[in-house]
Structures are given as C-alpha cells and as structure tokens.
Design a protein around this motif. Structure first.
Motif, mmCIF file in Angstrom:
data_model
loop_
_atom_site.group_PDB
_atom_site.id
_atom_site.type_symbol
_atom_site.label_atom_id
_atom_site.label_comp_id
_atom_site.label_asym_id
_atom_site.label_seq_id
_atom_site.Cartn_x
_atom_site.Cartn_y
_atom_site.Cartn_z
ATOM 1 N N LEU A 148 0.772 -1.336 -0.065
ATOM 2 C CA LEU A 148 -0.159 0.024 -0.085
ATOM 3 C C LEU A 148 0.842 1.376 0.030
ATOM 4 C CD1 LEU A 148 -2.903 -0.664 2.613
ATOM 5 C CD2 LEU A 148 -2.651 -1.458 0.076
ATOM 6 N N GLY A 149 2.101 1.119 -0.657
ATOM 7 C CA GLY A 149 2.600 2.285 -0.889
ATOM 8 C C GLY A 149 3.710 2.661 0.592
ATOM 9 N N ARG A 150 3.603 1.625 1.615
ATOM 10 C CA ARG A 150 4.424 1.840 2.635
ATOM 11 C C ARG A 150 5.642 0.781 2.492
ATOM 12 N NH1 ARG A 150 -0.372 2.554 5.501
ATOM 13 N NH2 ARG A 150 -0.236 0.286 5.781
#
Ligand code: R2B
Ligand code: URA
Length: 284
Positions: A148-150
């Motif tokens: 999730l983009g992390r």
C-alpha cells in the motif's frame, strides 16, 4: 508455521491458482506429513533431486504435483522437491501458495531449504555457501516490501540451528569447501550483480566496483544470487526454519563470465544436492 488469520478458517476445496491445485481431501493428503521442502530454480533440477532421493527408497515413479502451473513439485517420503523459478517475485509467490497448501494439509512442522547456484565473491569456484543472513544490494540486511505504498524492511537471518545442523553433517573429506557466510539477493543477473557484460551500458566504473566488492567483503558477503531475501523474510514472518545452500559457479572478483564447462556445471549442481543429502542422512 503460523498462518494468516484471514485464511486460517477458509473453506476446503480452495483453488490455489499459482499451483493449479484445488484443495480437495485427496489433494491435501499428498501434502500431509511433509518435514522438508527443498526449493530449486529449475524444474529439471527439482526432478533430478527427486530421482536421486527416490533411488534410495522403494519409490519407482515420481509425479509432478503442480501440473498445469509454472512450478514443479515432487514428493519423496516426507520431502518435497519444488522448483521456484528465478528471482524474489517468483519464489515469493511460490512460498505463499505452497505454505497455504502445507498448512491446510497439516504439515506445520516443516523446514524450507533453497539449494541452488550463485556467483562467489572472493571464494574458490565450486565452493558451497550456507547463508547466514541475506542482504539487499544496498548492503542492508533485510528485505524491503512496499505494501500500500508503505516500505517495510523485514529481517532476513536464516536459521542458525539449521545452518549448524547442515554444516556439521558434512564429512571432513569433501572435495570442496563448505562455508557459512552472507549472501546478496540481486534484482537481476547483470547490473544487479555489478556485471559489465549486460545488454545495457553500466553507470559504474571498474573502480566503483572494486570499492563495492571491498564493502561486500567487510560484511562477509560471499555470494550473489536472486532469491535469499524473499525466502528468509517470508520464513521469518511465517515462523518456518529456513536456509539456503548455494554452490558458486565462478569468483566474481575474477570476472563476469561463467567459464565452467557443462560437465563442471553439472558437477557443481550435484554438490548442493550432496550437501543436502548429507544433512538428510544425519537426521534419519
Ligand atoms: C541463481 O542462479 C539464477 C540466475 O542464473 C538465479 O535464480 C539464482 O538465484
Ligand atoms: N547465479 C547468479 O545469480 N549469479 C551468478 O553469477 C551465478 C549464478
């Protein structure tokens, strides 16, 4: 092994897409009682290892359990021999899929061992490396996953106990060295492993590479390959004992090209199987 609570109680007859398996009772019975999984890059090598093990038993036919998928898997007694393809993405997809199958089949007490090839760094070609910790190419010991983009970095230490058991199982008179050291899982065979002979012009010089290689030495990194970070991080999170045994096909401080003949390469590939078999015999 621990499993994701989201899937723990999923219904039987689940379809595991990447292995082309529908988990009926009959299918699951083929995966129950598994104690070791040996993971190899190619289907040929997984099959060859399965045949070698089968020759020591009364099994006279081995069958691919993942027919119709990109992976190959063979069972000999309580051992699975599975191909993982090339690179972290390929092995990671296999590890999720296979671990779900083994979990549902009740094989929770299992060890995963990748046996494969690698490029040695400052060690004699043909040496066999047992990985202590897997590093990313930026020399961080860990594996970065972006969810999730992390970005999260997960630990990549291999099992100390398993490494000792494998190392101690080797006879003193082996005609090659077995060493415990650290490995880099590169993003590819060429630029990711500091080669000059890929299809794309490099942005580094010979001097840059010398400096990089000396940093590897300082971290006791002794080989390059392409899967160890995914294997170690997955197994740490799933609480599966794991390690990697990889033969070195060349010494990268001496060049980029693999000059070993096909007979030599086949003999090198046999070495990792020999090391694995010595370990299996030691625990029987
Ligand atoms: C070792 O050898 C393969 C590349 O030739 C790759 O799968 C690896 O890790
Ligand atoms: N496998 C690799 O990933 N690199 C090598 O140099 C040899 C085998």
């Amino acid at each position: 092994m621990i499993i994701n609570s989201f899937i723990e109680n999923q219904e039987p007859n689940l379809y595991i897409y990447n292995l082309n398996l529908t988990l009926t009772k009959d299918v699951l019975s083929q995966f129950s009682g598994i104690k070791h999984v040996f993971l190899q890059g190619s289907s040929d090598r997984a099959r060859k290892f399965a045949c070698r093990l089968a020759n020591t038993t009364d099994i006279n036919q081995i069958k691919n359990l993942f027919s119709g998928s990109s992976y190959f898997g063979y069972r000999v007694d309580d051992i699975l021999l599975v191909s993982h393809g090339m690179g972290t993405t390929s092995i990671m997809t296999l590890l999720h899929s296979l671990s779900k199958v083994l979990y549902y089949a009740g094989s929770h007490d299992v060890k995963y061992i990748r046996i494969g090839t690698s490029g040695g760094i400052g060690i004699e070609p043909g040496s066999v490396v047992i990985t202590e910790t897997a590093y990313m190419p930026n020399l961080v010991p860990g594996y970065q996953i972006s969810g999730l983009g992390r970005d999260v970095i997960y630990p990549t230490g291999m099992s100390y106990d398993l490494n000792q058991a494998i190392f101690n199982a080797q006879p003193k008179n082996l005609p090659f060295k077995v060493v415990i050291g650290n490995s880099i899982a590169a993003d590819d065979f060429y630029l990711g492993q500091a080669r000059f002979d890929g299809a794309i012009q490099t942005e580094y010089s010979e001097d840059d590479r010398k400096i990089y290689f000396s940093k590897l030495k300082a971290h006791n990194i002794v080989n390059f390959e392409m899967e160890s970070t995914a294997l170690a991080s997955f197994c740490n999170r799933a609480e599966i004992e794991a390690t990697m045994i990889a033969v070195t096909l060349l010494d990268r401080t001496q060049g980029d090209q693999i000059h070993a003949t096909s007979d030599e390469l086949a003999a090198y590939a046999d070495r990792v199987m020999d090391v694995a078999i010595n370990y299996i015999k030691s625990i029987c």
